[in-house]
Design an enzyme around this catalytic site. Structure first.
Site, PDB file in Angstrom:
ATOM      1  N   GLU A 116      -4.283 -17.806  14.396  1.00  0.00           N
ATOM      2  CA  GLU A 116      -5.496 -17.451  15.127  1.00  0.00           C
ATOM      3  C   GLU A 116      -6.736 -17.517  14.232  1.00  0.00           C
ATOM      4  O   GLU A 116      -6.678 -17.228  13.043  1.00  0.00           O
ATOM      5  CB  GLU A 116      -5.349 -16.045  15.705  1.00  0.00           C
TER       6      GLU A 116
ATOM      7  N   CYS B  46     -13.879 -16.189  11.162  1.00  0.00           N
ATOM      8  CA  CYS B  46     -12.837 -15.505  10.405  1.00  0.00           C
ATOM      9  C   CYS B  46     -11.607 -16.414  10.381  1.00  0.00           C
ATOM     10  O   CYS B  46     -11.005 -16.696  11.415  1.00  0.00           O
ATOM     11  CB  CYS B  46     -12.542 -14.168  11.077  1.00  0.00           C
TER      12      CYS B  46
ATOM     13  N   CYS C 279       2.201 -12.720   6.783  1.00  0.00           N
ATOM     14  CA  CYS C 279       1.764 -12.270   5.458  1.00  0.00           C
ATOM     15  C   CYS C 279       2.967 -11.732   4.701  1.00  0.00           C
ATOM     16  O   CYS C 279       3.837 -11.082   5.274  1.00  0.00           O
ATOM     17  CB  CYS C 279       0.686 -11.195   5.584  1.00  0.00           C
TER      18      CYS C 279
ATOM     19  N   CYS D  51       0.842  -4.220   4.260  1.00  0.00           N
ATOM     20  CA  CYS D  51      -0.050  -3.061   4.298  1.00  0.00           C
ATOM     21  C   CYS D  51       0.294  -2.290   5.578  1.00  0.00           C
ATOM     22  O   CYS D  51       0.416  -2.889   6.656  1.00  0.00           O
ATOM     23  CB  CYS D  51      -1.498  -3.513   4.300  1.00  0.00           C
TER      24      CYS D  51
ATOM     25  N   CYS E 234      -1.772  -2.618   8.956  1.00  0.00           N
ATOM     26  CA  CYS E 234      -2.192  -3.959   9.395  1.00  0.00           C
ATOM     27  C   CYS E 234      -1.109  -4.592  10.259  1.00  0.00           C
ATOM     28  O   CYS E 234       0.055  -4.652   9.860  1.00  0.00           O
ATOM     29  CB  CYS E 234      -2.472  -4.822   8.169  1.00  0.00           C
TER      30      CYS E 234
ATOM     31  N   CYS F 270     -10.190  -6.981  13.164  1.00  0.00           N
ATOM     32  CA  CYS F 270      -9.503  -6.963  11.866  1.00  0.00           C
ATOM     33  C   CYS F 270      -8.107  -6.389  12.002  1.00  0.00           C
ATOM     34  O   CYS F 270      -7.921  -5.316  12.571  1.00  0.00           O
ATOM     35  CB  CYS F 270     -10.218  -6.040  10.890  1.00  0.00           C
TER      36      CYS F 270
END
Ligand code: SAH
Ligand code: SF4
Length: 381
Positions: free
Chosen positions: A102, A115, A122, A126, A129, A359
């Site tokens: 995305e 962005c 990932c 975290c 997230c 975010c």
């Protein structure tokens, strides 16, 4: 896959070598390279047939060996605040399934920010997230990173019309004036591809985005931080989120490998650091976790002497998280402490939450989120 070599994302030298490999005469290489670069990055064409000053013979040769086509846009969503999100599908490598990522566009009064994602999923996790809940599928290539910018410019009408004559000044009145490497993934775990893509994005004879308007955000891959300043020369953002190692170890587990003292040292040594080129420290506001007045005071002490901006990010919720966003009043009190210490501390306004574009909300396992279903995935924030 077509088996053709993609030209997008190659350096000038690599394109020159590619042209040589298909027998473009040596004395023409420079000129052809300049023409190609202009068509690809100033005009934004995605078909060799649109390259009007290239002879039929060479065009045929290029079509036979190279590709410049854009990948498929699987879905485009527009938030009620104007934020846009594209779900893009990239071809597979070998036996692997195609991957989907995305890209988000956030329009503002004075700037438009894209962005960009650097990885599918990932490797880091975290705890606050959503991307971190998804396994790393693979790194994106330089082509795929750059293509996100090209596609967004296509969709927003940010490339000049193919028939626009004369010299084009690409910097003026652009919809996309800024780039942030804040999409999915940790850009410093994909350094080479990110570097290649950003150097092309800032190339003055091409896309020509100012390096001061490109920000790379990292969760703190300390050994690569110096290289960002030295080799790419873009602005740096650090996902700090906590002011002591104990808490940061739980929020950003990479902290166990590169603790705060090392991270802050790397920031102090960032090439080109000055009041005009500050580091942005991102701080997600988590209710009763990291949002006390003492935390704000410790933050000020920690950053003492570093030219810095502090970006407070209200936590964006996602299904399954146990974190909550700090109360607005608390965020304001926190910001107050920082402001009084002389730091700019804008509170980042959440954008595109209704389309899960804010975010930390981006995802990679997009199979269950096809058009139509996407609308059902709204979260109650
Ligand atoms: N991997 C890089 C860049 C992508 S994340 C990094 O971690 O810096 C971009 C920013 O969004 C980071 O500061 C990240 O910590 C923050 N973020 C992640 N999840 C979030 C959430 N749910 N709410 C608010 N911010 C979040
Ligand atoms: Fe990865 Fe950044 Fe999310 Fe951490 S915050 S899991 S590094 S994308």
């Amino acid at each position: 896959m077509s088996g053709k070599t993609p030209l997008i994302g190659l350096t000038r030298d690599e394109i020159a070598a590619a042209l040589q490999s298909v027998d473009v005469p040596l004395h023409q290489i420079r000129m052809r390279l300049t023409q190609l670069w202009h068509w690809l990055y100033v005009r934004g064409v995605s078909s060799f047939d649109d390259m009007l000053n290239i002879s039929d013979k060479l065009r045929k040769n290029l079509i036979e060996h190279f590709s410049i086509t854009r990948p498929k846009i699987i879905a485009e969503q527009i938030s009620n605040d104007g934020t846009r999100k594209w779900l893009l599908r990239f071809p597979s490598f070998g036996a692997e399934n195609p991957v989907e990522i995305e890209t988000v566009y956030i329009p503002g009064e004075e700037r438009g920010t894209l962005c960009i994602s650097s990885q599918v999923g990932c490797l880091l996790n975290c705890s606050f997230c959503y991307t971190g809940t998804q396994r790393l599928v693979r790194n994106l290539t330089a082509e795929e990173i750059l293509t996100q910018l090209l596609i967004a410019r296509d969709c927003l009408g940010d490339f000049p019309d193919i028939n626009t004559p004369g010299v084009i000044v690409p910097r003026k009145r652009r919809k996309i004036s800024n780039i942030v490497m804040m999409g999915m993934g940790e850009p410093l775990y994909n350094f080479d591809a990110v570097k290649k893509a950003l150097l092309i994005a800032s190339d003055r004879e091409g896309l020509s985005l100012s390096r001061r308007r490109i920000t790379l955000s990292t969760s703190g891959v300390v050994p690569e931080i110096f290289r960002v300043g030295k080799e790419i020369g873009v602005m740096l953002a650090i996902s700090l989120h906590a002011v002591n190692d104990e808490l940061r170890n739980t929020l950003v587990p990479l902290n166990k490998k590169y603790p705060l003292a090392e991270l802050i040292k790397a920031c102090r040594n960032y090439p080109g650091l000055s009041n005009a080129r500050r580091i942005t420290f991102e701080y997600v506001m988590l209710k009763d976790i990291n949002d006390s007045i003492e935390d704000a005071q410790r933050l000020v002490t920690l950053l003492k002497g570093i030219p810095a901006k502090i970006n407070l990010i209200p936590f964006n919720s996602w299904l399954g998280t146990s974190y909550q966003c700090s109360d607005w009043k608390q965020i304001e009190c926190f910001a107050d402490v920082i402001n009084k210490a002389g730091y700019a501390s804008p509170i980042r306004k959440p954008r595109g939450r209704d389309i899960l574009a804010a975010c930390g909300q981006l995802k990679s396992q997009s199979k269950q989120f096809k058009i139509g279903q996407l609308q059902d995935q709204k979260i109650g924030v």
